[in-house]
Design a protein around this motif. Sequence first.
Motif, short mmCIF file in Angstrom:
data_model
loop_
_atom_site.label_atom_id
_atom_site.label_comp_id
_atom_site.label_asym_id
_atom_site.label_seq_id
_atom_site.Cartn_x
_atom_site.Cartn_y
_atom_site.Cartn_z
N HIS A 163 -21.13 -3.19 -31.16
CA HIS A 163 -22.96 -3.49 -30.41
C HIS A 163 -21.80 -3.08 -28.95
CE1 HIS A 163 -23.08 -6.57 -32.88
NE2 HIS A 163 -24.42 -7.13 -32.87
N ASN A 164 -21.40 -1.37 -29.22
CA ASN A 164 -21.32 -0.72 -27.15
C ASN A 164 -22.88 0.26 -27.55
OD1 ASN A 164 -20.74 0.88 -29.27
ND2 ASN A 164 -18.53 1.24 -28.88
N ALA A 165 -22.79 0.80 -26.48
CA ALA A 165 -23.68 1.99 -26.74
C ALA A 165 -24.45 2.97 -27.52
CB ALA A 165 -23.76 2.93 -25.19
N ASP A 166 -22.25 3.77 -28.22
CA ASP A 166 -22.97 4.52 -29.92
C ASP A 166 -23.09 3.74 -30.71
OD1 ASP A 166 -21.77 6.23 -28.49
OD2 ASP A 166 -19.81 6.17 -28.02
N PHE A 167 -22.54 2.02 -31.16
CA PHE A 167 -23.34 1.70 -32.62
C PHE A 167 -24.29 0.81 -31.97
CE2 PHE A 167 -19.07 3.96 -32.35
CZ PHE A 167 -19.44 4.73 -33.58
N LEU A 168 -24.49 0.62 -31.20
CA LEU A 168 -25.81 -0.49 -31.60
C LEU A 168 -26.60 -0.45 -31.94
CD1 LEU A 168 -26.39 -3.96 -29.82
CD2 LEU A 168 -28.19 -2.44 -28.61
N SER A 169 -27.36 -1.50 -33.19
CA SER A 169 -28.49 -0.53 -34.39
C SER A 169 -28.23 0.05 -34.72
CB SER A 169 -29.93 -1.17 -33.75
OG SER A 169 -30.16 -1.92 -32.75
N ARG A 170 -27.01 0.52 -35.05
CA ARG A 170 -26.31 1.75 -36.10
C ARG A 170 -25.45 1.39 -36.86
NH1 ARG A 170 -24.34 6.42 -32.69
NH2 ARG A 170 -25.49 7.37 -34.83
N ALA A 171 -25.44 0.37 -37.91
CA ALA A 171 -23.90 -0.37 -38.73
C ALA A 171 -23.52 0.81 -39.23
CB ALA A 171 -25.10 -1.59 -39.39
N GLU A 172 -24.55 1.51 -40.05
CA GLU A 172 -23.92 2.55 -40.96
C GLU A 172 -23.10 3.53 -40.37
OE1 GLU A 172 -27.64 4.94 -41.61
OE2 GLU A 172 -27.22 2.90 -43.05
N ALA A 173 -23.38 4.11 -39.22
CA ALA A 173 -22.51 5.19 -37.93
C ALA A 173 -21.40 4.42 -37.59
CB ALA A 173 -23.41 5.30 -36.85
N PHE A 174 -20.96 3.12 -36.86
CA PHE A 174 -19.86 2.46 -37.27
C PHE A 174 -19.37 2.75 -37.88
CE2 PHE A 174 -17.71 -1.49 -37.10
CZ PHE A 174 -16.89 -1.04 -35.63
N GLY A 175 -19.52 2.03 -39.14
CA GLY A 175 -18.90 2.02 -40.67
C GLY A 175 -18.35 3.86 -40.82
N ARG A 176 -18.90 4.48 -40.57
CA ARG A 176 -18.27 6.05 -40.90
C ARG A 176 -17.54 6.65 -39.86
NH1 ARG A 176 -23.88 7.85 -41.55
NH2 ARG A 176 -24.22 7.82 -39.26
N ALA A 177 -17.74 5.59 -38.13
CA ALA A 177 -17.00 6.22 -37.20
C ALA A 177 -15.72 5.52 -38.05
CB ALA A 177 -17.28 5.84 -36.04
N ALA A 178 -15.79 4.30 -38.39
CA ALA A 178 -14.38 3.16 -37.87
C ALA A 178 -12.83 3.88 -39.16
CB ALA A 178 -14.74 1.88 -39.16
N ASP A 179 -14.37 3.89 -40.64
CA ASP A 179 -13.49 4.75 -42.04
C ASP A 179 -12.81 5.88 -41.00
OD1 ASP A 179 -14.49 2.82 -43.21
OD2 ASP A 179 -15.93 4.04 -44.07
N ALA A 180 -13.57 7.25 -40.49
CA ALA A 180 -13.04 8.25 -40.06
C ALA A 180 -11.56 7.53 -39.06
CB ALA A 180 -13.53 9.26 -38.92
N VAL A 181 -11.46 7.07 -37.82
CA VAL A 181 -10.18 6.68 -37.39
C VAL A 181 -9.32 6.07 -38.45
CG1 VAL A 181 -9.21 5.30 -35.82
CG2 VAL A 181 -11.77 6.45 -35.29
N GLU A 182 -9.81 5.28 -39.17
CA GLU A 182 -8.43 5.01 -40.58
C GLU A 182 -8.14 6.01 -40.67
OE1 GLU A 182 -10.47 1.91 -42.41
OE2 GLU A 182 -10.43 0.77 -40.71
N VAL A 183 -8.87 6.63 -41.87
CA VAL A 183 -8.35 8.50 -42.25
C VAL A 183 -7.50 8.87 -41.18
CG1 VAL A 183 -8.45 10.30 -43.08
CG2 VAL A 183 -10.18 8.24 -43.60
N TRP A 184 -7.37 9.28 -40.16
CA TRP A 184 -6.79 10.09 -39.05
C TRP A 184 -5.41 9.00 -39.18
CZ3 TRP A 184 -7.03 14.59 -36.31
CH2 TRP A 184 -7.86 14.96 -36.06
N GLY A 185 -5.83 7.53 -38.37
CA GLY A 185 -4.48 7.08 -38.22
C GLY A 185 -3.63 6.84 -40.11
N ASP A 186 -4.41 6.97 -41.03
CA ASP A 186 -3.58 7.44 -42.15
C ASP A 186 -2.38 8.49 -42.14
OD1 ASP A 186 -4.25 4.48 -43.04
OD2 ASP A 186 -5.61 5.15 -44.32
#
Length: 182
Positions: free
Chosen positions: A154-177
């Motif tokens: 629900h921030n300014a980058d992902f409001l009403s863009r749930a799939e974009a949030f999912g892709r970004a979260a997955d990308a950060v998790e991959v970097w973390g792994d």
Amino acid sequence: MPLPFLTADRPFDATTDDVALPFDDHDNWRRPYRPGPWRVAAAALLLLLASFILITAMIIAFAGALPGAATCLAVALLAIAASLRILRMGAWVSRHGVRRVGLLRTGTTPWDRITAVRTVQQPVRWLGLPRTVQGQALVLVLRQGEPLPLLTDHNADFLSRAEAFGRAADAVEVWGDEYRTD
């Protein structure tokens, strides 16, 4: 008649537009997602306001009141700097860690201080305002301290863009792994 040509990094019709290029340098800081429409709109409106202030400064300077024109110029430059900072806000990742860029402050957390990167359901702030709604947040679980929210849906980058949030979260998790040391 369609023209079959390629762009610099992928075919014209490609749908995977957030994939890292194989020659990307992982030492450089990069945002694993694109700025959202709310963030871009806020920066554009601030730039529009700055253009009106610059026109006002020019009119005041031609009228002969140079201190007033200098004040208007300083306010316009401050608005331009704020709009550029708004566009830069967000989460950035590299081999060195995760960087949270805010409007007035930037903080970096090295990967060796992070034990996990995960998506959780929790109350999140709506567009950064005090109002909270139920949503998803990507949190960094630190070795010492409480979990640090990095991104929300629900921030300014992902409001009403749930799939974009999912892709970004997955990308950060991959970097973390890849770079986290347990």
